[in-house]
Design a protein around this motif. Structure first.
Motif, PDB file in Angstrom:
ATOM      1  N   UNK A  13      13.911   4.219  -6.907  1.00 32.26           N
ATOM      2  CA  UNK A  13      12.927   3.613  -7.803  1.00 32.26           C
ATOM      3  C   UNK A  13      11.623   3.343  -7.055  1.00 32.26           C
ATOM      4  N   UNK A  14      11.728   2.728  -5.873  1.00 32.39           N
ATOM      5  CA  UNK A  14      10.530   2.403  -5.105  1.00 32.39           C
ATOM      6  C   UNK A  14       9.778   3.668  -4.683  1.00 32.39           C
ATOM      7  N   UNK A  15      10.496   4.724  -4.315  1.00 36.83           N
ATOM      8  CA  UNK A  15       9.874   5.986  -3.930  1.00 36.83           C
ATOM      9  C   UNK A  15       9.192   6.640  -5.128  1.00 36.83           C
ATOM     10  N   UNK A  16       9.865   6.627  -6.278  1.00 33.99           N
ATOM     11  CA  UNK A  16       9.276   7.224  -7.480  1.00 33.99           C
ATOM     12  C   UNK A  16       8.007   6.485  -7.901  1.00 33.99           C
ATOM     13  N   UNK A  17       8.005   5.165  -7.728  1.00 29.42           N
ATOM     14  CA  UNK A  17       6.804   4.386  -8.051  1.00 29.42           C
ATOM     15  C   UNK A  17       5.652   4.791  -7.138  1.00 29.42           C
ATOM     16  N   UNK A  18       5.954   4.937  -5.854  1.00 30.05           N
ATOM     17  CA  UNK A  18       4.917   5.364  -4.906  1.00 30.05           C
ATOM     18  C   UNK A  18       4.370   6.742  -5.281  1.00 30.05           C
ATOM     19  N   UNK A  19       5.278   7.685  -5.573  1.00 32.76           N
ATOM     20  CA  UNK A  19       4.849   9.042  -5.930  1.00 32.76           C
ATOM     21  C   UNK A  19       4.005   9.034  -7.200  1.00 32.76           C
ATOM     22  N   UNK A  20       4.394   8.206  -8.175  1.00 29.94           N
ATOM     23  CA  UNK A  20       3.655   8.111  -9.442  1.00 29.94           C
ATOM     24  C   UNK A  20       2.251   7.550  -9.214  1.00 29.94           C
ATOM     25  N   UNK A  21       2.157   6.471  -8.415  1.00 28.09           N
ATOM     26  CA  UNK A  21       0.857   5.864  -8.124  1.00 28.09           C
ATOM     27  C   UNK A  21      -0.016   6.808  -7.297  1.00 28.09           C
ATOM     28  N   UNK A  22       0.609   7.552  -6.391  1.00 25.80           N
ATOM     29  CA  UNK A  22      -0.122   8.480  -5.529  1.00 25.80           C
ATOM     30  C   UNK A  22      -0.772   9.585  -6.351  1.00 25.80           C
ATOM     31  N   UNK A  23      -0.074  10.003  -7.433  1.00 24.33           N
ATOM     32  CA  UNK A  23      -0.615  11.073  -8.280  1.00 24.33           C
ATOM     33  C   UNK A  23      -1.778  10.595  -9.135  1.00 24.33           C
ATOM     34  N   UNK A  24      -1.822   9.305  -9.387  1.00 26.76           N
ATOM     35  CA  UNK A  24      -2.821   8.791 -10.336  1.00 26.76           C
ATOM     36  C   UNK A  24      -3.902   7.925  -9.691  1.00 26.76           C
ATOM     37  N   UNK A  25      -3.815   7.697  -8.361  1.00 31.14           N
ATOM     38  CA  UNK A  25      -4.811   6.848  -7.704  1.00 31.14           C
ATOM     39  C   UNK A  25      -4.785   7.086  -6.195  1.00 31.14           C
ATOM     40  N   UNK A  26      -5.693   6.402  -5.490  1.00 31.28           N
ATOM     41  CA  UNK A  26      -5.743   6.508  -4.029  1.00 31.28           C
ATOM     42  C   UNK A  26      -4.756   5.516  -3.421  1.00 31.28           C
ATOM     43  N   UNK A  27      -3.497   5.677  -3.791  1.00 30.31           N
ATOM     44  CA  UNK A  27      -2.443   4.765  -3.336  1.00 30.31           C
ATOM     45  C   UNK A  27      -1.985   5.187  -1.950  1.00 30.31           C
ATOM     46  N   UNK A  28      -1.561   4.235  -1.139  1.00 28.61           N
ATOM     47  CA  UNK A  28      -1.082   4.536   0.208  1.00 28.61           C
ATOM     48  C   UNK A  28       0.060   3.591   0.549  1.00 28.61           C
ATOM     49  N   UNK A  29       0.762   3.920   1.636  1.00 34.48           N
ATOM     50  CA  UNK A  29       1.852   3.050   2.071  1.00 34.48           C
ATOM     51  C   UNK A  29       1.317   1.685   2.505  1.00 34.48           C
ATOM     52  N   UNK A  30       0.118   1.671   3.051  1.00 36.67           N
ATOM     53  CA  UNK A  30      -0.504   0.412   3.457  1.00 36.67           C
ATOM     54  C   UNK A  30      -0.738  -0.480   2.232  1.00 36.67           C
ATOM     55  N   UNK A  31      -1.282   0.120   1.176  1.00 35.56           N
ATOM     56  CA  UNK A  31      -1.533  -0.632  -0.057  1.00 35.56           C
ATOM     57  C   UNK A  31      -0.211  -1.088  -0.668  1.00 35.56           C
ATOM     58  N   UNK A  32       0.789  -0.200  -0.636  1.00 37.60           N
ATOM     59  CA  UNK A  32       2.107  -0.511  -1.193  1.00 37.60           C
ATOM     60  C   UNK A  32       2.720  -1.707  -0.475  1.00 37.60           C
ATOM     61  N   UNK A  33       2.662  -1.693   0.868  1.00 38.11           N
ATOM     62  CA  UNK A  33       3.240  -2.784   1.648  1.00 38.11           C
ATOM     63  C   UNK A  33       2.483  -4.084   1.410  1.00 38.11           C
ATOM     64  N   UNK A  34       1.160  -3.986   1.318  1.00 35.77           N
ATOM     65  CA  UNK A  34       0.351  -5.169   1.054  1.00 35.77           C
ATOM     66  C   UNK A  34       0.654  -5.735  -0.329  1.00 35.77           C
ATOM     67  N   UNK A  35       0.882  -4.834  -1.287  1.00 37.41           N
ATOM     68  CA  UNK A  35       1.233  -5.237  -2.648  1.00 37.41           C
ATOM     69  C   UNK A  35       2.495  -6.102  -2.651  1.00 37.41           C
ATOM     70  N   UNK A  36       3.440  -5.778  -1.760  1.00 39.77           N
ATOM     71  CA  UNK A  36       4.682  -6.536  -1.663  1.00 39.77           C
ATOM     72  C   UNK A  36       4.579  -7.765  -0.779  1.00 39.77           C
ATOM     73  N   UNK A  37       3.409  -7.957  -0.160  1.00 39.02           N
ATOM     74  CA  UNK A  37       3.220  -9.133   0.680  1.00 39.02           C
ATOM     75  C   UNK A  37       3.729  -8.963   2.094  1.00 39.02           C
ATOM     76  N   UNK A  38       3.811  -7.713   2.574  1.00 40.57           N
ATOM     77  CA  UNK A  38       4.320  -7.448   3.924  1.00 40.57           C
ATOM     78  C   UNK A  38       3.179  -7.100   4.870  1.00 40.57           C
ATOM     79  N   UNK A  39       3.238  -7.596   6.097  1.00 36.96           N
ATOM     80  CA  UNK A  39       2.161  -7.361   7.066  1.00 36.96           C
ATOM     81  C   UNK A  39       2.225  -5.962   7.666  1.00 36.96           C
ATOM     82  N   UNK A  40       3.439  -5.413   7.816  1.00 39.98           N
ATOM     83  CA  UNK A  40       3.561  -4.062   8.365  1.00 39.98           C
ATOM     84  C   UNK A  40       3.066  -3.052   7.338  1.00 39.98           C
ATOM     85  N   UNK A  41       2.138  -2.160   7.722  1.00 39.96           N
ATOM     86  CA  UNK A  41       1.591  -1.193   6.759  1.00 39.96           C
ATOM     87  C   UNK A  41       2.579  -0.094   6.360  1.00 39.96           C
TER      88      UNK A  41
END
Length: 278
Positions: A13-41
């Motif tokens: 589920x988490x991977x599919x969300x990343x892939x979906x956001x990546x296709x529709x915006x300038x999404x990155x793992x750094x943004x994803x981690x920050x979205x979850x409140x994690x310091x590691x990018x």
């Protein structure tokens, strides 16, 4: 993007969300981690790849980030538990909770029937008894079982198997087996089969004292073997099981329901340095 309730693997589920956001915006793992409140990018990337787990606090952060509430929130937490639990008992509890939430939300997953069928000894026994006792009521079928089962449980099993297509109703309290193959999530099925094997192993212990020697066959060998011999023994047991299945398929009637356990398991750790010796 599908609802969380359409998934059984939280990492997928988490991977599919990343892939979906990546296709529709300038999404990155750094943004994803920050979205979850994690310091590691790269934390969310590591979770998706199975290189990191979600602890209790981390799971709450992710659930908050996605805005999960009610059943979806509970489902997510149980899905995380199911994937990361160290024991079958904890995995089993989480999976059962997941199925309960899905039923409450009228969501059906292919394979749910398979888990339910293999999770209890009652279903395969009723599958054999019901067609062999045409016209019998659940109470009569329950009385034929050696181990305790209620008429209500028998009725629930029959209803479940008819709805799942495992049994077909052909008349008033008359049933026949179908050739339907049960399939689904491999991990869930394996978990349910292990649960049934534990139940049947307990029944095998009980049978030693419950039945006379001419009513049961229990035998064993304690042996020292090489890896090569182990593989050959497993193949012999596999062929034996297939031969028993052939006998059953060519049998015209059922007079009793039996259970055959083929058990081969270690009694010691591996002996170092003896790989090529006997």
């Amino acid at each position: 993007m599908d609802s969380i309730l359409q998934y059984q693997d939280f990492r997928r589920f988490l991977q599919d969300f990343y892939d979906w956001k990546k296709r529709t915006s300038a999404f990155s793992w750094r943004i994803y981690s920050k979205m979850g409140g994690f310091t590691s990018p790269v934390f969310m990337k590591q979770v998706c790849e199975g290189k990191a787990n979600l602890g209790k606090k981390a799971a709450i952060k992710v659930a908050d980030a996605f805005g999960f509430v009610g059943g979806e929130r509970d489902y997510f937490f149980n899905m995380v538990q199911y994937a990361q639990a160290k024991t079958d008992e904890k995995k089993h509890f989480a999976y059962v909770e997941m199925q309960s939430i899905l039923r409450a939300n009228k969501v059906h997953h292919i394979g749910a029937e398979t888990f339910r069928y293999y999770d209890s000894w009652i279903h395969p026994v009723v599958r054999e008894l019901a067609p062999s006792m045409p016209g019998a009521m659940p109470k009569e079928i329950a009385k034929k079982c050696i181990h305790d089962v209620s008429a209500t449980q028998v009725k629930e099993s029959i209803d479940f198997q008819v709805n799942a297509g495992i049994l077909q109703k052909t008349g008033d309290a008359t049933y026949k087996q179908t050739d339907k193959l049960l399939a689904g999530d491999t991990q869930a099925i394996s978990l349910a089969v292990r649960s049934m094997n534990k139940q049947m192993a307990d029944f095998a212990v009980d049978a030693i004292d419950r039945f006379s020697a001419d009513e049961r066959f229990i035998s064993g060998i304690t042996m020292g073997v090489s890896n090569d011999a182990y593989g050959k023994i497993v193949e012999v047991l596999r062929k034996c099981r297939e031969q028993v299945q052939d006998i059953i398929l060519n049998d015209s009637k059922t007079e009793q329901v039996l259970r055959l356990n083929l058990q081969l398991f270690p009694l010691t750790q591996k002996i170092e340095g003896n790989e090529n010796e006997k």
